[in-house]
Design a protein around this motif. Structure first.
Motif, PDB file in Angstrom:
ATOM      1  N   LEU A  42       0.832  -1.209   0.000  1.00  0.00           N
ATOM      2  CA  LEU A  42       0.000   0.000   0.000  1.00  0.00           C
ATOM      3  C   LEU A  42       0.869   1.262   0.000  1.00  0.00           C
ATOM      4  CD1 LEU A  42      -2.757  -1.303   2.395  1.00  0.00           C
ATOM      5  CD2 LEU A  42      -3.202  -0.344   0.129  1.00  0.00           C
ATOM      6  N   LEU A  43       1.932   1.245   0.812  1.00  0.00           N
ATOM      7  CA  LEU A  43       2.830   2.406   0.846  1.00  0.00           C
ATOM      8  C   LEU A  43       3.429   2.647  -0.539  1.00  0.00           C
ATOM      9  CD1 LEU A  43       4.703   1.867   4.250  1.00  0.00           C
ATOM     10  CD2 LEU A  43       3.161   3.758   3.679  1.00  0.00           C
ATOM     11  N   THR A  44       3.854   1.568  -1.194  1.00  0.00           N
ATOM     12  CA  THR A  44       4.459   1.692  -2.519  1.00  0.00           C
ATOM     13  C   THR A  44       3.440   2.227  -3.522  1.00  0.00           C
ATOM     14  OG1 THR A  44       5.704  -0.285  -1.926  1.00  0.00           O
ATOM     15  CG2 THR A  44       5.864   0.423  -4.212  1.00  0.00           C
ATOM     16  N   ASP A  45       2.234   1.737  -3.384  1.00  0.00           N
ATOM     17  CA  ASP A  45       1.180   2.141  -4.319  1.00  0.00           C
ATOM     18  C   ASP A  45       0.940   3.651  -4.284  1.00  0.00           C
ATOM     19  OD1 ASP A  45      -0.679   1.704  -6.272  1.00  0.00           O
ATOM     20  OD2 ASP A  45      -2.243   0.989  -4.921  1.00  0.00           O
ATOM     21  N   VAL A  46       1.117   4.254  -3.106  1.00  0.00           N
ATOM     22  CA  VAL A  46       0.882   5.704  -3.002  1.00  0.00           C
ATOM     23  C   VAL A  46       2.183   6.501  -3.105  1.00  0.00           C
ATOM     24  CG1 VAL A  46      -1.261   5.427  -1.693  1.00  0.00           C
ATOM     25  CG2 VAL A  46       0.907   5.700  -0.454  1.00  0.00           C
ATOM     26  N   GLY A  47       3.251   5.839  -3.560  1.00  0.00           N
ATOM     27  CA  GLY A  47       4.497   6.555  -3.811  1.00  0.00           C
ATOM     28  C   GLY A  47       5.382   6.746  -2.592  1.00  0.00           C
ATOM     29  N   LEU A  48       5.134   5.958  -1.531  1.00  0.00           N
ATOM     30  CA  LEU A  48       6.027   5.996  -0.362  1.00  0.00           C
ATOM     31  C   LEU A  48       6.875   4.720  -0.371  1.00  0.00           C
ATOM     32  CD1 LEU A  48       3.475   7.340   2.273  1.00  0.00           C
ATOM     33  CD2 LEU A  48       5.345   8.631   1.230  1.00  0.00           C
ATOM     34  N   ALA A  49       7.750   4.601   0.636  1.00  0.00           N
ATOM     35  CA  ALA A  49       8.634   3.437   0.671  1.00  0.00           C
ATOM     36  C   ALA A  49       8.407   2.650   1.955  1.00  0.00           C
ATOM     37  CB  ALA A  49      10.086   3.900   0.608  1.00  0.00           C
ATOM     38  N   ALA A  50       8.928   1.411   1.980  1.00  0.00           N
ATOM     39  CA  ALA A  50       8.763   0.538   3.142  1.00  0.00           C
ATOM     40  C   ALA A  50       9.234   1.231   4.422  1.00  0.00           C
ATOM     41  CB  ALA A  50       9.519  -0.763   2.922  1.00  0.00           C
ATOM     42  N   GLU A  51      10.313   1.994   4.320  1.00  0.00           N
ATOM     43  CA  GLU A  51      10.878   2.640   5.523  1.00  0.00           C
ATOM     44  C   GLU A  51       9.894   3.629   6.164  1.00  0.00           C
ATOM     45  OE1 GLU A  51      14.206   4.627   3.643  1.00  0.00           O
ATOM     46  OE2 GLU A  51      13.067   6.508   3.644  1.00  0.00           O
ATOM     47  N   HIS A  52       8.960   4.159   5.393  1.00  0.00           N
ATOM     48  CA  HIS A  52       7.998   5.098   5.974  1.00  0.00           C
ATOM     49  C   HIS A  52       7.101   4.430   7.016  1.00  0.00           C
ATOM     50  CE1 HIS A  52       8.956   7.475   2.256  1.00  0.00           C
ATOM     51  NE2 HIS A  52       9.079   8.378   3.203  1.00  0.00           N
ATOM     52  N   ALA A  53       6.999   3.109   6.955  1.00  0.00           N
ATOM     53  CA  ALA A  53       6.167   2.379   7.922  1.00  0.00           C
ATOM     54  C   ALA A  53       6.627   2.607   9.353  1.00  0.00           C
ATOM     55  CB  ALA A  53       6.166   0.886   7.591  1.00  0.00           C
ATOM     56  N   GLU A  54       7.925   2.846   9.527  1.00  0.00           N
ATOM     57  CA  GLU A  54       8.494   3.002  10.874  1.00  0.00           C
ATOM     58  C   GLU A  54       8.336   4.411  11.427  1.00  0.00           C
ATOM     59  OE1 GLU A  54       9.212   0.223  12.138  1.00  0.00           O
ATOM     60  OE2 GLU A  54       9.031  -0.730  10.151  1.00  0.00           O
ATOM     61  N   ARG A  55       7.946   5.337  10.590  1.00  0.00           N
ATOM     62  CA  ARG A  55       7.910   6.724  11.035  1.00  0.00           C
ATOM     63  C   ARG A  55       6.595   7.086  11.728  1.00  0.00           C
ATOM     64  NH1 ARG A  55      10.498  10.267   6.397  1.00  0.00           N
ATOM     65  NH2 ARG A  55      12.149   8.866   5.700  1.00  0.00           N
ATOM     66  N   TYR A  56       6.661   8.190  12.474  1.00  0.00           N
ATOM     67  CA  TYR A  56       5.472   8.769  13.083  1.00  0.00           C
ATOM     68  C   TYR A  56       4.961   9.897  12.179  1.00  0.00           C
ATOM     69  CZ  TYR A  56       6.537   6.126  17.276  1.00  0.00           C
ATOM     70  OH  TYR A  56       6.753   5.096  18.157  1.00  0.00           O
ATOM     71  N   PRO A  57       3.675  10.227  12.293  1.00  0.00           N
ATOM     72  CA  PRO A  57       3.124  11.261  11.403  1.00  0.00           C
ATOM     73  C   PRO A  57       3.936  12.558  11.375  1.00  0.00           C
ATOM     74  CG  PRO A  57       1.340  10.204  12.591  1.00  0.00           C
ATOM     75  CD  PRO A  57       2.635   9.621  13.129  1.00  0.00           C
ATOM     76  N   HIS A  58       4.462  12.997  12.535  1.00  0.00           N
ATOM     77  CA  HIS A  58       5.168  14.285  12.538  1.00  0.00           C
ATOM     78  C   HIS A  58       6.508  14.200  11.800  1.00  0.00           C
ATOM     79  CE1 HIS A  58       7.218  12.466  16.052  1.00  0.00           C
ATOM     80  NE2 HIS A  58       8.231  13.233  15.676  1.00  0.00           N
ATOM     81  N   GLN A  59       6.939  12.972  11.490  1.00  0.00           N
ATOM     82  CA  GLN A  59       8.194  12.822  10.734  1.00  0.00           C
ATOM     83  C   GLN A  59       7.953  12.781   9.224  1.00  0.00           C
ATOM     84  OE1 GLN A  59       9.207   9.234  12.924  1.00  0.00           O
ATOM     85  NE2 GLN A  59      10.905  10.302  13.930  1.00  0.00           N
ATOM     86  N   LEU A  60       6.735  13.068   8.834  1.00  0.00           N
ATOM     87  CA  LEU A  60       6.408  13.107   7.404  1.00  0.00           C
ATOM     88  C   LEU A  60       6.003  14.525   7.008  1.00  0.00           C
ATOM     89  CD1 LEU A  60       4.123   9.953   7.017  1.00  0.00           C
ATOM     90  CD2 LEU A  60       6.583  10.100   6.626  1.00  0.00           C
TER      91      LEU A  60
END
Ligand SMILES: Nc1ncnc2c1ncn2[C@@H]1O[C@H](COP(=O)(O)OP(=O)(O)OP(=O)(O)O)[C@@H](O)[C@H]1O
Length: 254
Positions: free
Chosen positions: A125-143
């Protein structure tokens, strides 16, 4: 075959305020887009909320594949089929939950994949929306705002919806980010065969994602037709005023 989603003569009152007054609209199967435009307070968001069954209409009907939505007892299938993406990305995500967990939560609520397959589906799902696997580990404020909006879209897509109600989905983003999120919406619409109901003040966004556009004024639809005609050759005086108040249509910019 009945149209996929159909509102007929929908009305919503809040006390003495008539927010929606006899609105009828149809969303065909995707890929498709219906734009809903009109000044602030004209009732656009309330139509979206009524379709989502978040507010109870005071009159009219909503049908999904011919079934009476307002009479549904088991709402889960409908909630899966009709998802929403809002403008407020910060409010939508829990600040203490990592992105991966926030997406997995949706998968669990709807019991969509076995636990063992969760992680792979989150990455997909992350890849589908143009993000990467590593974004799974982040918190919202880190995006960034644009990345958070992509997460909101991933959460909506997680349930494999047929309809996305988009309420000002790019309004909180700056212009370059908006353009990229718009590209994403354009691609997802085709790939997932989504039907969009797009509520927006930005007529350029509507023009890009919607074949048809409806114009609301004081709770009613005053004009509805092919987007090209409604925006460039409006039949209704109010639509003309609305269009002329917006500086960002390509024709005005060029
Ligand atoms: N929960 C509510 N309680 C009372 N009144 C409400 C509620 N929600 C909306 N309204 C009123 O209903 C009318 C339509 O509001 P709505 O938010 O649907 O308009 P809108 O066209 O989406 O506006 P905007 O573009 O500013 O979001 C407004 O007069 C609003 O004040």
């Amino acid at each position: 075959m009945p149209p996929m989603l159909e509102a007929t003569d929908l009305s919503v009152r809040f006390g003495s305020t008539v927010a929606v007054d006899g609105v009828s609209l149809t969303l065909p199967d995707g890929p498709s887009g219906l734009g809903l435009i009109g000044e602030s307070g004209s009732g656009k968001s309330t139509v979206g909320r009524a379709l989502l069954r978040l507010v109870r209409p005071t009159g009219g009907s909503v049908r999904f594949d011919g079934e009476d939505v307002l009479a549904m007892r088991q709402l889960r299938p409908y909630r899966q089929a009709v998802q929403v993406v809002l403008q407020d990305t910060e409010g939508a995500l829990s600040p203490r939950m990592r992105i991966g967990a926030a997406i997995a939560e949706v998968l669990r609520t709807h019991r969509l994949v076995p636990r063992a397959a969760e992680r792979d589906r989150v990455v997909e799902l992350l890849t589908d929306v143009g993000l990467a696997a590593e974004h799974a580990e982040r918190y919202p404020h880190q995006l960034s705002g644009g990345q958070r909006q992509r997460v909101a879209i991933a959460r909506a897509l997680a349930v494999r919806p047929r309809v996305l109600i988009l309420d000002e989905p790019t309004s909180a983003l700056d212009v370059t980010v908006q353009a990229r999120v718009l590209d994403l919406f354009e691609r997802l619409r085709e790939e997932h065969r989504l039907a969009y109901l797009l509520i927006s003040h930005d007529l350029a966004v509507v023009e890009r994602l919607c074949e048809r556009t409806a114009v609301m004024y004081r709770g009613r639809i005053v004009e509805e037709g092919p987007t090209e005609q409604v925006l460039h050759d409006p039949r209704n005086d109010y639509t003309r005023t609305l269009r002329d108040a917006v500086p960002r249509l390509p024709e005005a910019a060029g």
